[in-house]
Scaffold this motif. Structure first.
Motif, mmCIF file in Angstrom:
data_model
loop_
_atom_site.group_PDB
_atom_site.id
_atom_site.type_symbol
_atom_site.label_atom_id
_atom_site.label_comp_id
_atom_site.label_asym_id
_atom_site.label_seq_id
_atom_site.Cartn_x
_atom_site.Cartn_y
_atom_site.Cartn_z
ATOM 1 N N THR B 49 0.841 -1.199 0.000
ATOM 2 C CA THR B 49 0.000 0.000 0.000
ATOM 3 C C THR B 49 0.877 1.250 0.000
ATOM 4 O OG1 THR B 49 -0.108 0.099 2.425
ATOM 5 C CG2 THR B 49 -1.826 -1.159 1.314
ATOM 6 N N VAL B 50 0.324 2.349 -0.448
ATOM 7 C CA VAL B 50 1.066 3.608 -0.420
ATOM 8 C C VAL B 50 0.631 4.514 0.727
ATOM 9 C CG1 VAL B 50 1.638 3.604 -2.862
ATOM 10 C CG2 VAL B 50 -0.499 4.689 -2.105
ATOM 11 N N LEU B 51 -0.482 4.186 1.326
ATOM 12 C CA LEU B 51 -0.946 4.979 2.474
ATOM 13 C C LEU B 51 -1.844 4.111 3.336
ATOM 14 C CD1 LEU B 51 -1.471 7.642 4.064
ATOM 15 C CD2 LEU B 51 -3.346 8.095 2.478
ATOM 16 N N ALA B 52 -1.546 4.089 4.628
ATOM 17 C CA ALA B 52 -2.414 3.389 5.569
ATOM 18 C C ALA B 52 -2.912 4.407 6.585
ATOM 19 C CB ALA B 52 -1.658 2.269 6.274
ATOM 20 N N ALA B 73 -10.392 10.846 4.485
ATOM 21 C CA ALA B 73 -10.982 10.228 3.296
ATOM 22 C C ALA B 73 -10.484 10.939 2.040
ATOM 23 C CB ALA B 73 -12.510 10.279 3.376
ATOM 24 N N ALA B 74 -10.425 12.263 2.105
ATOM 25 C CA ALA B 74 -9.955 13.026 0.938
ATOM 26 C C ALA B 74 -8.504 12.667 0.625
ATOM 27 C CB ALA B 74 -10.097 14.526 1.212
ATOM 28 N N GLU B 75 -7.686 12.553 1.667
ATOM 29 C CA GLU B 75 -6.283 12.221 1.438
ATOM 30 C C GLU B 75 -6.131 10.807 0.875
ATOM 31 O OE1 GLU B 75 -3.566 13.474 4.454
ATOM 32 O OE2 GLU B 75 -1.983 12.111 3.761
ATOM 33 N N THR B 80 -4.841 7.398 -4.091
ATOM 34 C CA THR B 80 -5.104 6.206 -4.910
ATOM 35 C C THR B 80 -4.477 6.320 -6.293
ATOM 36 O OG1 THR B 80 -7.240 7.097 -5.606
ATOM 37 C CG2 THR B 80 -7.248 5.559 -3.752
ATOM 38 N N VAL B 81 -4.116 7.535 -6.714
ATOM 39 C CA VAL B 81 -3.436 7.640 -8.012
ATOM 40 C C VAL B 81 -2.050 6.992 -7.944
ATOM 41 C CG1 VAL B 81 -4.644 9.742 -8.703
ATOM 42 C CG2 VAL B 81 -2.436 9.932 -7.562
ATOM 43 N N HIS B 82 -1.514 6.864 -6.725
ATOM 44 C CA HIS B 82 -0.180 6.270 -6.578
ATOM 45 C C HIS B 82 -0.220 4.775 -6.274
ATOM 46 C CE1 HIS B 82 1.381 10.258 -6.829
ATOM 47 N NE2 HIS B 82 0.750 10.646 -5.744
ATOM 48 N N GLU B 131 -17.729 8.392 3.982
ATOM 49 C CA GLU B 131 -16.851 9.516 3.647
ATOM 50 C C GLU B 131 -15.976 9.181 2.439
ATOM 51 O OE1 GLU B 131 -16.851 12.493 4.300
ATOM 52 O OE2 GLU B 131 -17.439 12.939 6.345
ATOM 53 N N LEU B 132 -15.496 7.947 2.365
ATOM 54 C CA LEU B 132 -14.681 7.555 1.209
ATOM 55 C C LEU B 132 -15.497 7.623 -0.069
ATOM 56 C CD1 LEU B 132 -12.557 4.591 2.619
ATOM 57 C CD2 LEU B 132 -11.690 6.792 1.770
ATOM 58 N N ARG B 133 -16.739 7.169 0.009
ATOM 59 C CA ARG B 133 -17.589 7.211 -1.191
ATOM 60 C C ARG B 133 -17.786 8.648 -1.658
ATOM 61 N NH1 ARG B 133 -20.458 3.997 -4.169
ATOM 62 N NH2 ARG B 133 -22.197 4.820 -5.383
ATOM 63 N N LEU B 134 -18.091 9.530 -0.710
ATOM 64 C CA LEU B 134 -18.308 10.926 -1.104
ATOM 65 C C LEU B 134 -17.018 11.571 -1.603
ATOM 66 C CD1 LEU B 134 -20.916 12.567 1.268
ATOM 67 C CD2 LEU B 134 -21.205 11.488 -0.920
ATOM 68 N N ALA B 135 -15.889 11.194 -1.001
ATOM 69 C CA ALA B 135 -14.615 11.766 -1.445
ATOM 70 C C ALA B 135 -14.253 11.238 -2.830
ATOM 71 C CB ALA B 135 -13.508 11.438 -0.438
ATOM 72 N N ALA B 136 -14.648 9.991 -3.109
ATOM 73 C CA ALA B 136 -14.248 9.363 -4.366
ATOM 74 C C ALA B 136 -15.105 9.812 -5.532
ATOM 75 C CB ALA B 136 -14.323 7.846 -4.240
ATOM 76 N N LEU B 137 -16.352 10.072 -5.262
ATOM 77 C CA LEU B 137 -17.212 10.445 -6.381
ATOM 78 C C LEU B 137 -18.226 11.471 -5.972
ATOM 79 C CD1 LEU B 137 -20.040 8.417 -6.081
ATOM 80 C CD2 LEU B 137 -18.298 6.821 -6.805
ATOM 81 N N ASN B 138 -18.274 12.509 -6.742
ATOM 82 C CA ASN B 138 -19.316 13.490 -6.562
ATOM 83 C C ASN B 138 -20.624 12.787 -6.890
ATOM 84 O OD1 ASN B 138 -21.260 15.459 -7.019
ATOM 85 N ND2 ASN B 138 -19.697 16.958 -7.575
ATOM 86 N N PRO B 139 -21.544 12.704 -5.942
ATOM 87 C CA PRO B 139 -22.754 11.931 -6.253
ATOM 88 C C PRO B 139 -23.649 12.594 -7.292
ATOM 89 C CG PRO B 139 -22.960 12.979 -4.094
ATOM 90 C CD PRO B 139 -21.564 13.265 -4.588
#
Lengths: 218, 218
Positions: B49-52, B73-75, B80-82, B131-139
């Protein structure tokens, strides 16, 4: 709901209340159950409120447009200046009827995976209470770390970087004719780390020891 | 987690797995349990992983500064690009040890009521996955209402307001010498309501009937 700072629970026609299982599952939040108001109809529960928001996962015929959970929480908190606001949940099995929904001025949805959207009512309540808490109060900065030391000063960090550079030169790791960007990189790394005083002392002590120079004294 | 669009579950030293109770409680998300990876240590789980990000409700000695759930969640989503990112939870009873926490680059807290802060692990997981869902995709916009009709046009609304005004004058409700702000108020009210064609027709039909003028025909 208590974890998120909410305290007022109104139950409409509960099958069984008070209930020993509910008390056991409240995990210490029994004051909320003890103070819960039991009413016989939704109009009675909503009487006196200035805004009622219904939670529903299903699209409805003839409903007012839906809000996402986050927007709904913001609107609810904004309306508290005018009076009490209510968040309305149906039961686990059937949710809210269209008639119940129609008594609420707004309805809100939690954005979920469209291929697997069944959030249980406890999880939906938790998410909404969390959104209400964040909408109601800016949580401010996260708590300070109790074990955190004083930040190193600019000078302490500069002395350390100079020490590191000299050590790297001294041991032959760094070629003075071609230092590349060693110092820049180290500065960048330790700048990101936001060094503490004690950490600088430990690192310089380690460097001094690696250099065979005995103890480092700040 | 499946409701929020997450699919990859890694279990570190589970007491019992697979487990019939877990399958029963997964309420249809058994594919996630079936695909769950079982490892014997946290380093193994975090390998690659690149971030835990560790979730913890308690302040810790010598931890890195905490993030609130939303920022974390935002971080995570940004990283995830990395590569893969991990969200790390302890068990219900003991949470994460300081040693486990130290293996994670960040730790995050859910802002809770300081006087009653015990969120159970399932609730904490739900909030973070949300929070991850909202950070990952604008609903995007909430879904359209299936029963919603076509919006009334400006002209239809104007004709209705004129009709309403004339009806109010005709029945003596409104004094032509002192109309006050009746029309302005009605316009404001129905503008907020975002009238549909069919609703305008219903309202005008009702008006016509109240006026004793028989049926209204659009």
């Amino acid at each position: 709901m208590k974890v998120m700072g909410l305290s007022r629970l109104v139950l409409v026609n509960p099958q069984k209340f008070p209930d020993a299982q509910a008390a056991a599952m409240a995990a210490g939040a029994t004051d909320i159950l003890a103070a819960a108001q039991v009413v016989s109809s939704l109009p009675e529960a909503l009487s006196g409120t200035v805004l009622a928001v219904a939670m529903s996962a299903r699209r409805r015929e003839l409903a007012t447009p839906a809000l996402w959970a986050r927007e709904a929480a913001a609107e609810m908190v904004a309306q508290t200046v005018h009076g009490d606001v209510a968040l309305v949940f149906g039961n686990e099995t059937a949710g809210l009827s269209n008639e119940e929904l129609a008594q609420c001025r707004r309805w809100a949805m939690i954005p979920v995976n469209p291929d697997f959207s069944s959030l249980n009512v406890a999880a939906a309540v938790q998410v909404m209470c969390y959104e209400l808490r964040l909408a109601a109060l800016n949580p401010g900065l996260p708590p300070e770390i109790s074990g955190a030391g004083l930040p190193a000063t600019h000078d302490e960090i500069e002395h350390f970087v100079t020490h590191l550079e000299q050590a790297a030169l001294g041991c032959g790791f760094l070629d003075p004719a071609s230092p590349k960007r060693f110092t820049l990189r180290m500065r960048r790394l330790f700048s990101r780390a936001v060094l503490e005083k004690e950490e600088v002392n430990i690192l310089r002590g380690l460097l001094a020891a690696l250099e065979g120079k005995g103890k480092f004294r700040p």
